[in-house]
Write an enzyme that holds these catalytic residues in place. Structure first.
Site, mmCIF file in Angstrom:
data_model
loop_
_atom_site.group_PDB
_atom_site.id
_atom_site.type_symbol
_atom_site.label_atom_id
_atom_site.label_comp_id
_atom_site.label_asym_id
_atom_site.label_seq_id
_atom_site.Cartn_x
_atom_site.Cartn_y
_atom_site.Cartn_z
ATOM 1 C CE LYS A 14 -3.971 -0.384 4.583
ATOM 2 N NZ LYS A 14 -5.314 0.249 4.758
ATOM 3 C CG HIS A 20 -2.142 -0.834 1.056
ATOM 4 N ND1 HIS A 20 -2.156 -2.163 1.426
ATOM 5 C CD2 HIS A 20 -3.379 -0.576 0.560
ATOM 6 C CE1 HIS A 20 -3.351 -2.682 1.172
ATOM 7 N NE2 HIS A 20 -4.105 -1.737 0.645
#
Length: 267
Positions: free
Chosen positions: A159, A155
């Site tokens: 995040k 990600h």
């Protein structure tokens, strides 16, 4: 007409949800919420989202936003989501929860609220990811104990939760299919002389960097062969589209805790 309220209305995800609601048949934006102090408060939600004037002003009052709405779509943070859930429960509104990173205790609060109102709660709203969930169950059950299982998720560098809710759900599905307790067999860290890999463990590795929207790969590694199931997110629209679909599906449902497997008819 199903009337929808959206949290985080001035953000990227909220804006895309608002736009997709306006494009969906049978749905209408009826409320838009932002945090107190947000500079977009009072502005038209459609103009902020870039989809044209809607006549819906962004407010910091969830009660006000829900006054003319049937369902709330919420992609925020765990603490905010639980507070919003309490308001929906009090007002008898349905809710779609796309927030990730909830603790087991926070999940229990969601489950309790679902005894009063219908709630769709899913770690990932993507249609493709939820198809992967179904495939993983069948793959793990078929391959059985002969294959080691490792999960790698990637990600963006902003995040906050790790591993992702999607990766955890993938691990839970595999563990359940293999009659294991995920909380006991998940292995998040290997370093130094940590010993041989056990047959029961499910490895969970996290990568963070750049602007990666989301990528998940589950490896089934056997003797002489390897199977990989990968899902790559190319746009955040897939999450927004799934949430909008869930909001429409909730209409007329009895109180209960549902997920995207229910919405998509995959159970």
């Amino acid at each position: 007409m199903i009337k929808v309220a959206v949290t985080g209305a001035a953000g990227r995800m909220g804006g895309r949800i608002i736009t997709l609601v306006t494009e969906a048949e049978g749905l209408q934006v009826a409320g838009a919420v932002e945090a107190p102090g947000n500079p977009k408060l009072g502005e038209d939600a459609g103009l902020v989202a870039g989809c044209g004037q809607l006549g819906v002003a962004i407010t910091d009052s969830l009660e006000q936003a829900l006054s003319g709405a049937d369902v709330l779509i919420d992609f925020t943070w765990p603490e905010v989501t639980l507070a919003n859930l309490g308001v929906c429960k009090k007002l008898g509104k349905t809710m779609v929860v796309g927030t990730t990173g909830l603790t087991p205790e926070q999940r229990a609060v969601v489950e309790d609220a679902a005894g009063t109102i219908p709630v769709v709660f899913a770690p990932n709203m993507s249609v493709g990811v939820n198809l992967c969930f179904k495939l993983l169950k069948d793959m793990a059950a078929t391959l059985g104990e002969a294959f080691d299982v490792e999960i790698v998720e990637l990600h963006h560098n902003k995040k906050k939760d790790s591993p992702s809710g999607t990766a955890v759900r993938m691990g839970e599905i595999v563990a359940d299919a293999l009659d294991r307790d995920y909380n006991k067999v998940a292995n998040y860290h290997r370093e130094g002389m940590c010993g041989e890999r056990t047959k029961e463990e499910i490895g969970m590795q996290t990568v963070r960097g750049g602007d990666i929207i989301g990528e998940h790969t589950v490896y089934f590694v056997g003797m002489g062969e390897r199977i990989e199931l990968t899902h790559r997110a190319m746009s955040r629209d897939m999450f927004a589209r799934g949430a909008v679909r869930a909001a429409g599906w909730l209409a007329g449902k009895e109180p209960g805790l549902y997920d995207m497997q229910d919405v998509l008819g995959l159970k």
